[in-house]
Design a protein around this motif. Structure first.
Motif, PDB file in Angstrom:
ATOM      1  N   SER A   1       0.849  -1.410  -0.168  1.00  8.81           N
ATOM      2  CA  SER A   1       0.015  -0.071  -0.098  1.00  8.81           C
ATOM      3  C   SER A   1       0.643   1.147   0.025  1.00  8.81           C
ATOM      4  O   SER A   1       0.706   2.193  -0.829  1.00  8.81           O
ATOM      5  CB  SER A   1      -0.962  -0.141   1.162  1.00  8.81           C
TER       6      SER A   1
ATOM      7  N   LYS B   1       0.627   4.040  -2.981  1.00  7.82           N
ATOM      8  CA  LYS B   1       0.451   5.523  -2.784  1.00  7.82           C
ATOM      9  C   LYS B   1       1.427   6.167  -3.075  1.00  7.82           C
ATOM     10  O   LYS B   1       1.040   7.483  -3.856  1.00  7.82           O
ATOM     11  CB  LYS B   1       0.042   5.661  -1.333  1.00  7.82           C
TER      12      LYS B   1
ATOM     13  N   ASP C   1      -9.180   8.357  -2.941  1.00  7.60           N
ATOM     14  CA  ASP C   1      -8.968   7.041  -3.609  1.00  7.60           C
ATOM     15  C   ASP C   1     -10.310   6.374  -3.776  1.00  7.60           C
ATOM     16  O   ASP C   1     -11.141   6.414  -2.523  1.00  7.60           O
ATOM     17  CB  ASP C   1      -8.058   6.241  -2.671  1.00  7.60           C
TER      18      ASP C   1
ATOM     19  N   ASP D   1     -12.467   2.426  -4.062  1.00  4.26           N
ATOM     20  CA  ASP D   1     -12.021   0.861  -4.121  1.00  4.26           C
ATOM     21  C   ASP D   1     -13.164   0.251  -5.003  1.00  4.26           C
ATOM     22  O   ASP D   1     -13.314  -0.995  -4.939  1.00  4.26           O
ATOM     23  CB  ASP D   1     -12.248   0.699  -2.571  1.00  4.26           C
ATOM     24  N   SER D   2     -13.966   0.847  -5.902  1.00  2.00           N
ATOM     25  CA  SER D   2     -14.915   0.451  -6.466  1.00  2.00           C
ATOM     26  C   SER D   2     -14.784  -0.442  -7.963  1.00  2.00           C
ATOM     27  O   SER D   2     -15.196  -1.054  -8.469  1.00  2.00           O
ATOM     28  CB  SER D   2     -16.208   1.264  -6.940  1.00  2.00           C
ATOM     29  N   THR D   3     -13.038  -0.176  -8.197  1.00  3.53           N
ATOM     30  CA  THR D   3     -12.586  -0.596  -9.447  1.00  3.53           C
ATOM     31  C   THR D   3     -11.588  -1.866  -8.968  1.00  3.53           C
ATOM     32  O   THR D   3     -11.256  -2.128  -7.821  1.00  3.53           O
ATOM     33  CB  THR D   3     -11.831   0.317 -10.201  1.00  3.53           C
ATOM     34  N   SER D   4     -11.217  -2.494 -10.057  1.00  7.21           N
ATOM     35  CA  SER D   4     -10.184  -3.761  -9.642  1.00  7.21           C
ATOM     36  C   SER D   4      -8.957  -3.421  -9.508  1.00  7.21           C
ATOM     37  O   SER D   4      -8.051  -4.052  -9.253  1.00  7.21           O
ATOM     38  CB  SER D   4     -10.271  -4.591 -11.042  1.00  7.21           C
TER      39      SER D   4
ATOM     40  N   PRO E   1      -5.850   0.096  -8.077  1.00 11.01           N
ATOM     41  CA  PRO E   1      -5.815   1.305  -7.316  1.00 11.01           C
ATOM     42  C   PRO E   1      -6.172   2.298  -8.218  1.00 11.01           C
ATOM     43  O   PRO E   1      -5.627   2.455  -9.288  1.00 11.01           O
ATOM     44  CB  PRO E   1      -4.235   1.057  -6.963  1.00 11.01           C
ATOM     45  N   THR E   2      -6.819   3.149  -7.455  1.00  9.67           N
ATOM     46  CA  THR E   2      -7.735   4.351  -8.483  1.00  9.67           C
ATOM     47  C   THR E   2      -7.534   5.577  -7.451  1.00  9.67           C
ATOM     48  O   THR E   2      -8.099   5.665  -6.344  1.00  9.67           O
ATOM     49  CB  THR E   2      -8.903   4.026  -9.153  1.00  9.67           C
ATOM     50  N   ARG E   3      -7.213   6.686  -8.264  1.00  8.95           N
ATOM     51  CA  ARG E   3      -7.264   8.045  -7.599  1.00  8.95           C
ATOM     52  C   ARG E   3      -8.171   8.955  -8.261  1.00  8.95           C
ATOM     53  O   ARG E   3      -7.629   8.935  -9.585  1.00  8.95           O
ATOM     54  CB  ARG E   3      -5.876   8.604  -7.201  1.00  8.95           C
TER      55      ARG E   3
END
Length: 238
Positions: free
Chosen positions: A84, A88, A111, A113-116, A118-120
């Motif tokens: 993590s 980050k 950030d 968490d709804s995608t597969s 890590p997304t910002r």
């Protein structure tokens, strides 16, 4: 060969030069390994080492309409961030480069968490007050940042959602990762790539047009001919 084609294009987009907006269709990048919905046919280019990443060339896909500029960029770090803290850090560094590159003001980030992957999600403003929205994705050993610059005064909420939600990356395989080019230092020269654009795109990108003389007699007779133009572009994009 145009080393800073993408930077020039976005500078043009932010200054308000626009092109017609065809209907939305799926754009597939085999090299970039993603699909996304776009309102027209984009152009492709790249940014040299040091712009987005200190060790990697960044591939860039651009499209401009009268109301928005669409930018998809991706690059491959020397190694996939693991854990993590490293994930980050990689996303933070990409965010900082985006802000620096376009002289943006960061207003909000979160950030998700709804995608597969890590997304910002980033919300920023350009120096002249236009909304600059981005999403940074880490997909195995590839970092994407997908952005839209809102150029028009009309709300673009439906198009913004359609654009971001349609982005579908395909992770690199182990074999593809092993075949990635080695990392380069910032002072090493990247290999230039030729960029193809259509006549329509060139016409709409022009910041100044000079019409050739066409006499009434020649026009009435339907006389036509080719006009050759030579353009020199420096490595600094001038």
């Amino acid at each position: 060969d145009l080393v800073l084609a993408s930077v020039i294009l976005i500078a043009s987009a932010l200054s308000g030069h626009a092109q017609s907006a065809p209907e939305w269709k799926t754009y597939t990048s085999r090299e970039g390994k993603f699909t996304i919905l776009l309102p027209g046919e984009p152009t492709t280019g790249y940014r040299p080492i040091g712009m987005d990443s200190p060790t990697s060339v960044t591939n860039v896909i651009n499209l401009q309409t009268p109301t928005a500029a669409y930018i998809i960029a991706y690059f491959d770090p020397p190694a996939a961030p693991s854990g993590s803290a490293k994930i980050k850090k990689a996303i933070d560094e990409t965010r900082d480069q985006i802000v620096k590159m376009y002289s943006l003001k960061l207003e909000n980030e979160v950030d998700i968490d709804s995608t597969s992957y890590p997304t910002r999600v980033l919300k920023m403003k350009t120096p002249d007050g236009k909304e600059f929205l981005s999403r940074v994705f880490l997909v195995r050993q590839r970092i994407y940042h997908v952005s839209i610059v809102l150029l028009g005064k009309e709300p673009e909420s439906s198009n913004v959602a359609r654009y971001f939600d349609s982005f579908k990356p395909i992770p690199l395989t182990n074999e593809e990762i092993s075949n990635l080019p080695p990392a380069q230092a910032k002072n090493e020269r990247a290999i230039p790539r030729k960029i193809r654009v259509s006549e329509e795109v060139l016409q709409n990108r022009a910041t100044k047009k000079v019409q050739p003389g066409y006499s009434v007699e020649a026009k009435q007779a339907g006389i036509s001919g080719a006009v050759r133009v030579r353009v020199s572009v420096s490595e600094e994009g001038r």
